[in-house]
Design an enzyme around this catalytic site. Sequence first.
Site, PDB file in Angstrom:
ATOM      1  N   GLU A 207       0.881  -1.178   0.000  1.00  0.00           N
ATOM      2  CA  GLU A 207       0.000   0.000   0.000  1.00  0.00           C
ATOM      3  C   GLU A 207       0.913   1.221   0.000  1.00  0.00           C
ATOM      4  O   GLU A 207       1.434   1.613   1.040  1.00  0.00           O
ATOM      5  CB  GLU A 207      -0.902  -0.010   1.246  1.00  0.00           C
ATOM      6  CG  GLU A 207      -1.870  -1.184   1.308  1.00  0.00           C
ATOM      7  CD  GLU A 207      -3.033  -1.049   0.318  1.00  0.00           C
ATOM      8  OE1 GLU A 207      -3.281   0.068  -0.153  1.00  0.00           O
ATOM      9  OE2 GLU A 207      -3.677  -2.073   0.027  1.00  0.00           O
ATOM     10  N   CYS A 241      -2.200   9.510   2.681  1.00  0.00           N
ATOM     11  CA  CYS A 241      -1.777   8.914   1.400  1.00  0.00           C
ATOM     12  C   CYS A 241      -2.761   9.219   0.286  1.00  0.00           C
ATOM     13  O   CYS A 241      -2.374   9.358  -0.862  1.00  0.00           O
ATOM     14  CB  CYS A 241      -1.616   7.403   1.554  1.00  0.00           C
ATOM     15  SG  CYS A 241      -3.082   6.594   2.155  1.00  0.00           S
TER      16      CYS A 241
HETATM   17  P1  NAD Z   1       8.164   4.553   5.042  1.00  0.00           P
HETATM   18  O1  NAD Z   1       8.247   3.752   3.796  1.00  0.00           O
HETATM   19  O2  NAD Z   1       9.285   5.434   5.392  1.00  0.00           O
HETATM   20  O3  NAD Z   1       7.973   3.595   6.314  1.00  0.00           O
HETATM   21  C1  NAD Z   1       6.992   2.574   6.371  1.00  0.00           C
HETATM   22  C2  NAD Z   1       7.465   1.451   7.267  1.00  0.00           C
HETATM   23  O4  NAD Z   1       8.653   0.879   6.736  1.00  0.00           O
HETATM   24  C3  NAD Z   1       7.772   1.875   8.700  1.00  0.00           C
HETATM   25  O5  NAD Z   1       7.232   0.917   9.581  1.00  0.00           O
HETATM   26  C4  NAD Z   1       9.293   1.866   8.764  1.00  0.00           C
HETATM   27  O6  NAD Z   1       9.792   1.490  10.013  1.00  0.00           O
HETATM   28  C5  NAD Z   1       9.684   0.834   7.733  1.00  0.00           C
HETATM   29  N1  NAD Z   1      10.944   1.144   7.055  1.00  0.00           N
HETATM   30  C6  NAD Z   1      11.429   2.361   6.746  1.00  0.00           C
HETATM   31  N2  NAD Z   1      12.597   2.250   6.099  1.00  0.00           N
HETATM   32  C7  NAD Z   1      12.868   0.926   6.008  1.00  0.00           C
HETATM   33  C8  NAD Z   1      13.936   0.170   5.445  1.00  0.00           C
HETATM   34  N3  NAD Z   1      14.982   0.750   4.850  1.00  0.00           N
HETATM   35  N4  NAD Z   1      13.893  -1.174   5.520  1.00  0.00           N
HETATM   36  C9  NAD Z   1      12.837  -1.784   6.104  1.00  0.00           C
HETATM   37  N5  NAD Z   1      11.800  -1.108   6.667  1.00  0.00           N
HETATM   38  C10 NAD Z   1      11.815   0.223   6.617  1.00  0.00           C
HETATM   39  O7  NAD Z   1       6.780   5.335   4.921  1.00  0.00           O
HETATM   40  P2  NAD Z   1       6.151   6.393   5.912  1.00  0.00           P
HETATM   41  O8  NAD Z   1       7.005   7.610   5.924  1.00  0.00           O
HETATM   42  O9  NAD Z   1       5.822   5.743   7.208  1.00  0.00           O
HETATM   43  O10 NAD Z   1       4.766   6.716   5.188  1.00  0.00           O
HETATM   44  C11 NAD Z   1       4.671   7.633   4.164  1.00  0.00           C
HETATM   45  C12 NAD Z   1       4.436   6.971   2.823  1.00  0.00           C
HETATM   46  O11 NAD Z   1       3.480   5.953   2.945  1.00  0.00           O
HETATM   47  C13 NAD Z   1       3.853   7.933   1.797  1.00  0.00           C
HETATM   48  O12 NAD Z   1       4.420   7.661   0.542  1.00  0.00           O
HETATM   49  C14 NAD Z   1       2.381   7.592   1.791  1.00  0.00           C
HETATM   50  O13 NAD Z   1       1.702   7.934   0.619  1.00  0.00           O
HETATM   51  C15 NAD Z   1       2.432   6.115   1.999  1.00  0.00           C
HETATM   52  N6  NAD Z   1       1.189   5.653   2.586  1.00  0.00           N
HETATM   53  C16 NAD Z   1       0.385   4.837   1.853  1.00  0.00           C
HETATM   54  C17 NAD Z   1      -0.820   4.403   2.366  1.00  0.00           C
HETATM   55  C18 NAD Z   1      -1.756   3.516   1.598  1.00  0.00           C
HETATM   56  O14 NAD Z   1      -2.685   3.012   2.210  1.00  0.00           O
HETATM   57  N7  NAD Z   1      -1.540   3.285   0.320  1.00  0.00           N
HETATM   58  C19 NAD Z   1      -1.196   4.803   3.644  1.00  0.00           C
HETATM   59  C20 NAD Z   1      -0.347   5.636   4.372  1.00  0.00           C
HETATM   60  C21 NAD Z   1       0.849   6.042   3.839  1.00  0.00           C
END
Ligand code: NAD
Length: 454
Positions: A207, A241
């Site tokens: 997602e 998002c």
């Molecule tokens: P992110 O990708 O930075 O983090 C998401 C998760 O991944 C967190 O739990 C984090 O701990 C983990 N993570 C981060 N870096 C990692 C790595 N290198 N290796 C493994 N795990 C890692 O995203 P965010 O900043 O939490 O959220 C923002 C993004 O999420 C935006 O792009 C937004 O559009 C998207 N989003 C999508 C939805 C949806 O339902 N489609 C909902 C909310 C947010």
Amino acid sequence: MNSIPDKQRAYFNLNYTKPVEFRIQQLKKLRDLLKSNERLLYDAIYADFRKSGFDTYLTEFAVPNNELDIAISHLKRWAKIKRVRTDMVNFPGSSYIIPEPLGVCLVIGAWNYPINLSLTPLISAIAAGNTVILKPSEMTVHTSAALAHIINDHFDPAFLTVVEGGIDETTALLENQFDKIFFTGSASVGKIVYQAAAKHLTPVTLELGGKSPAIIEKDANLNMAARRLVWAKFLNAGQTCVAPDYILVHQSVEKELLEKLKLEIQHSDYSLLNGNYVQIINEKNLDRLKGLVDEGTIYLGGQTDKEQRTMSPTVLSNVLPTDRIMKEEIFGPVLPVISYDDLNSAINFIKSKSKPLSLYLFTHNDVIRKKILSEISFGGGAVNDAVMHFSNSRLPFGGVGNSGMGSYHGKAGFDCFSHFKSIYQKPNWFELNLKYYPHTKRKLKLIKFVMSLK
Ligand code: NAD
């Protein structure tokens, strides 16, 4: 931490999670825990965002509560074996599909709606009969700790557990073999998760995000469009998002729309004190957002407060498609407005970018509606509204292409965490010997005839 997946696999293999009664019991337990720990969770969200109780209910509790109720009341039907017709070539016999849980699931959450985006997939995973490891975002420390406290104190970790942590912990978790990984977050981390899953051929649901456009045609009801778009954009200070990332407006109504957006924003009187605004998640993001408003014209807003970690609702006009703000997901309270004179150029602009998670169209023209919905690929969206499609559990929610793969919510969530096992069952009282040796021309002719019978 790395022993948890093995413990969960052993638990799953003992078939404890398979009876529908067990799943319903766990969902009811979770519902009770959410109720009895409501204060703790509301306080945690307030500590992370300074979000009001009103918005916390709306954005964090409404969907998971609804998902719990729906799963509890529909689960028996969803989990039922489904009979399908048997074709002539397999006559006599019966055919049916058994929904079965995938096994040990990892759910990785994002920070922007830390309860909703953790619990909603978790509920679907439990409903489908899996064990679950939940890894909420480390950015929302208070909510992550509250979820860990509530879940880890009340569930057997061999069935359901929360693992707190950031990149290191998630990387370590991802080395294990899972039967399903459900990830919410950015496309760049989505790729890391997808690669880790590929090592074990683990199915994933991703997602992700992206730039979701809102198109305002010349016949749109501008008062209503401004009202709905302003709410959708500045909810959670744009850290949504499915927020409209930017507006494409027909040039003949651009000026009027900008005025209406301004009136609506002024009327909403966004502030932390009013409880209708929230903080930017951290200073790094506040600085990033500040850097995004140095191109185009600031039509409204643009002020930031480092101490309060806020940015006022900001509208940008005279934005060029080549500006930096049009190249990355904004994920904050900045709304660029770009005008177009020909709908096809607006369509081509959207198509020149990655497939968006959402698209919003404001028009009463049926021809335009059909054209946009058929010509542009995007995850999901709304006509004459924004964001609210997320709240209808009958609409599978998910992205396409760069905005994600797979979908969930309601029955789609159950399906997302299930495998559908197809079975053909045959009696022994009859055997059509056509497929067996010796292979003759007559037999082949008969096979072709039987195959043609539908
Ligand atoms: P992110 O990708 O930075 O983090 C998401 C998760 O991944 C967190 O739990 C984090 O701990 C983990 N993570 C981060 N870096 C990692 C790595 N290198 N290796 C493994 N795990 C890692 O995203 P965010 O900043 O939490 O959220 C923002 C993004 O999420 C935006 O792009 C937004 O559009 C998207 N989003 C999508 C939805 C949806 O339902 N489609 C909902 C909310 C947010």
